[in-house]
Design an enzyme around this catalytic site. Structure first.
Site, PDB file in Angstrom:
ATOM      1  N   SER A  36      62.483  43.705  62.404  1.00 53.02           N
ATOM      2  CA  SER A  36      61.897  42.991  61.267  1.00 53.02           C
ATOM      3  C   SER A  36      62.273  41.513  61.171  1.00 53.02           C
ATOM      4  O   SER A  36      61.598  40.758  60.493  1.00 53.02           O
ATOM      5  CB  SER A  36      62.239  43.686  59.951  1.00 53.02           C
ATOM      6  OG  SER A  36      63.584  43.477  59.594  1.00 53.02           O
ATOM      7  N   LYS A  77      67.029  40.328  55.495  1.00 54.97           N
ATOM      8  CA  LYS A  77      65.758  39.613  55.313  1.00 54.97           C
ATOM      9  C   LYS A  77      66.042  38.157  54.944  1.00 54.97           C
ATOM     10  O   LYS A  77      67.178  37.771  54.689  1.00 54.97           O
ATOM     11  CB  LYS A  77      64.914  40.245  54.199  1.00 54.97           C
ATOM     12  CG  LYS A  77      64.652  41.729  54.348  1.00 54.97           C
ATOM     13  CD  LYS A  77      63.766  42.062  55.505  1.00 54.97           C
ATOM     14  CE  LYS A  77      63.618  43.591  55.620  1.00 54.97           C
ATOM     15  NZ  LYS A  77      63.178  44.035  56.889  1.00 54.97           N
TER      16      LYS A  77
END
Length: 182
Positions: A36, A77
């Site tokens: 990700s 993230k």
């Protein structure tokens, strides 16, 4: 001889206490799992996360953070939206509070896309879980760099600051990728 053993035991005890204090309150090792955050971070990259950065200061836009996504799982993230921000993507362009922002960390991935394909599909705040007009006070909007393969605020909604473990500050493994995160 007995006195020397006591000195060694004291030294090891102090070292163990210091290690626990550093691990619990200051720094934590983290291993990246999954794609990700490509191309910024790769699966199996090893990072040092600072737990104290946000105790002393506030998260900043584009910081890379680790947060508790579930009771058993932490995610890593990038912060895109801060409290009070309105965030939207249109034609692969990030807009925060109506102002266009560049994302140089995405350029490599964008070059790899087939002609006409977008890295980040269009979305706006009202499409996120929770349907807020702006990032709520005390929360953050986070996205993975690999936008087509990331479970982030587009699925999870905004993230409460209390769930943030810390800021990724140093990549130490593999050795050929050692760097400070910025």
């Amino acid at each position: 001889m007995k006195k020397q053993w006591l000195e060694w035991i004291k030294a090891f005890a102090i070292a163990a206490i210091l290690a626990v204090v550093v691990r619990v309150f200051l720094l934590a090792p983290v291993v990246v799992e999954g794609p990700s955050m490509l191309n910024t971070l790769h699966s199996d990259d090893h990072l040092i996360v600072s737990k104290i950065n946000y105790t002393l200061g506030n998260p900043e836009r584009f910081d890379i953070v680790v947060f508790h996504a579930t009771e058993r799982k932490d995610y890593i993230k990038r912060i895109i939206g801060l409290p009070g921000d309105t965030v939207r993507y249109s034609n692969d362009q990030l807009y925060i509070n109506g102002e266009a922002f560049e994302e140089p960390y995405l350029e490599e991935l964008k070059k790899e896309l087939p002609e006409g394909e977008e890295l980040t599909r269009d979305f706006s705040m009202d499409q996120l879980p929770g349907s807020n007009e702006e990032v709520p006070e005390g929360e953050l909007l986070v996205l993975g760099d690999n936008r087509n393969n990331s479970t982030d605020s587009r699925m999870l909604g905004t993230i409460p600051k209390e769930q943030v473990v810390g800021e990724a500050v140093f990549l130490y493994w593999p050795l050929n990728r050692i760097k400070f995160m910025n």
